[in-house]
Design an enzyme around this catalytic site. Sequence first.
Site, PDB file in Angstrom:
ATOM      1  N   GLY A 125      50.388  43.893  62.989  1.00 53.78           N
ATOM      2  CA  GLY A 125      51.302  42.783  63.239  1.00 53.78           C
ATOM      3  C   GLY A 125      51.397  41.897  62.016  1.00 53.78           C
ATOM      4  O   GLY A 125      50.857  42.206  60.954  1.00 53.78           O
TER       5      GLY A 125
ATOM      6  N   ASP B 274      52.019  37.197  65.532  1.00 53.31           N
ATOM      7  CA  ASP B 274      50.928  36.338  65.977  1.00 53.31           C
ATOM      8  C   ASP B 274      51.278  34.873  65.696  1.00 53.31           C
ATOM      9  O   ASP B 274      51.530  34.492  64.550  1.00 53.31           O
ATOM     10  CB  ASP B 274      49.634  36.706  65.233  1.00 53.31           C
ATOM     11  CG  ASP B 274      48.452  35.894  65.731  1.00 53.31           C
ATOM     12  OD1 ASP B 274      47.933  36.204  66.816  1.00 53.31           O
ATOM     13  OD2 ASP B 274      48.056  34.936  65.034  1.00 53.31           O
TER      14      ASP B 274
ATOM     15  N   TYR C 199      49.889  26.139  64.249  1.00 52.43           N
ATOM     16  CA  TYR C 199      50.529  26.581  63.011  1.00 52.43           C
ATOM     17  C   TYR C 199      51.800  25.766  62.728  1.00 52.43           C
ATOM     18  O   TYR C 199      52.376  25.875  61.643  1.00 52.43           O
ATOM     19  CB  TYR C 199      50.885  28.065  63.068  1.00 52.43           C
ATOM     20  CG  TYR C 199      49.711  28.985  63.311  1.00 52.43           C
ATOM     21  CD1 TYR C 199      48.389  28.556  63.166  1.00 52.43           C
ATOM     22  CD2 TYR C 199      49.910  30.309  63.706  1.00 52.43           C
ATOM     23  CE1 TYR C 199      47.324  29.399  63.400  1.00 52.43           C
ATOM     24  CE2 TYR C 199      48.850  31.165  63.937  1.00 52.43           C
ATOM     25  CZ  TYR C 199      47.552  30.713  63.792  1.00 52.43           C
ATOM     26  OH  TYR C 199      46.505  31.559  64.028  1.00 52.43           O
TER      27      TYR C 199
END
Length: 325
Positions: A19, A46, A51
Amino acid sequence: MVCDKFLTFNNGVKMPALGIGTWQAPEKEVEEALNLALEAGYRHIDCAPVYLNEGVIGRVLKSWIDSGKITREELFITTKLPPPALIPEAVETVLKKSLADLQLEYVDLYLIHVPFGIKFDEAKGEFIKDDGGVVPDMTTDHVAVWKSMEAVLEKGLTKSIGVSNFNMKQIQRILDNCSVQPANLQIEHHVYLQQKDLINFCKAKGITVTAYAPLGSKGIATLNKAAGVDRQLPDLMDIEEVKSIAAAHGKTPAQILLRWIIERGLSAIPKSTNPERLKQNLNIFDFKLSAEEVEKLNALDANIRVCDFAFFKGVERHPEFPFAS
């Protein structure tokens, strides 16, 4: 080239073995990288609220789905329960916020991001701090939080649930008190930090493992520096054994490091915003490492942890800090 190798969870859900990570990618950067990644063939993405880019990721995903270039079913999207929300009553609320940002009705995997809670000032939008750094939330109760994770699974807001950065003792506590076992553990894993005992434990329990920072992480070095932590981090791409094996296969050191992880039966989520490296990282399924090469890479284990959360000074005071000696 779409990744055609999958890991199968204990509930039958399949996750692409390779990924793309999105940590420390600003909005403009992650938008460009994600478009390039989807074009290259990545389908496993992900994400996490901490984030600070799930909104732009959602816009990209919606654009691709609405255009008919991809279907929701072809995608595998992971997000996580952040440290300030490590309380039972926050699990569903925070997941629904992620779903709204990602413009999805469900995620494929929902993870508890870390095993320690951190106090947060909602009004100021920042972590609460004292002289020791961030203030840990000492009321963290993994079993109670896991019950809420099971509840969002039951409601169809996620297809699978799991944990990240948990140690064996913490995972076993959940296994001893759960109705639904964790499907996946996400941990730092690379040739310098192989965590063999933890991985073998998970395999024995039917829990798949995903490697983050599989190529190291320059971003963590940046965070450490900003937090006043002066620690030299290794350059995994400059290891002589890795470079030698790469030359023998006509591959890059990164491709060797990722292939080694995939051959161990794990998944990996390298982060890159470079168009060429995005393609290279996905192009690791046309060769195999020899037994001798695997042995050389296995011998590099040095218990060197890149992400020890030193940039979150204060969390080491939490009783559930996972790396306590």
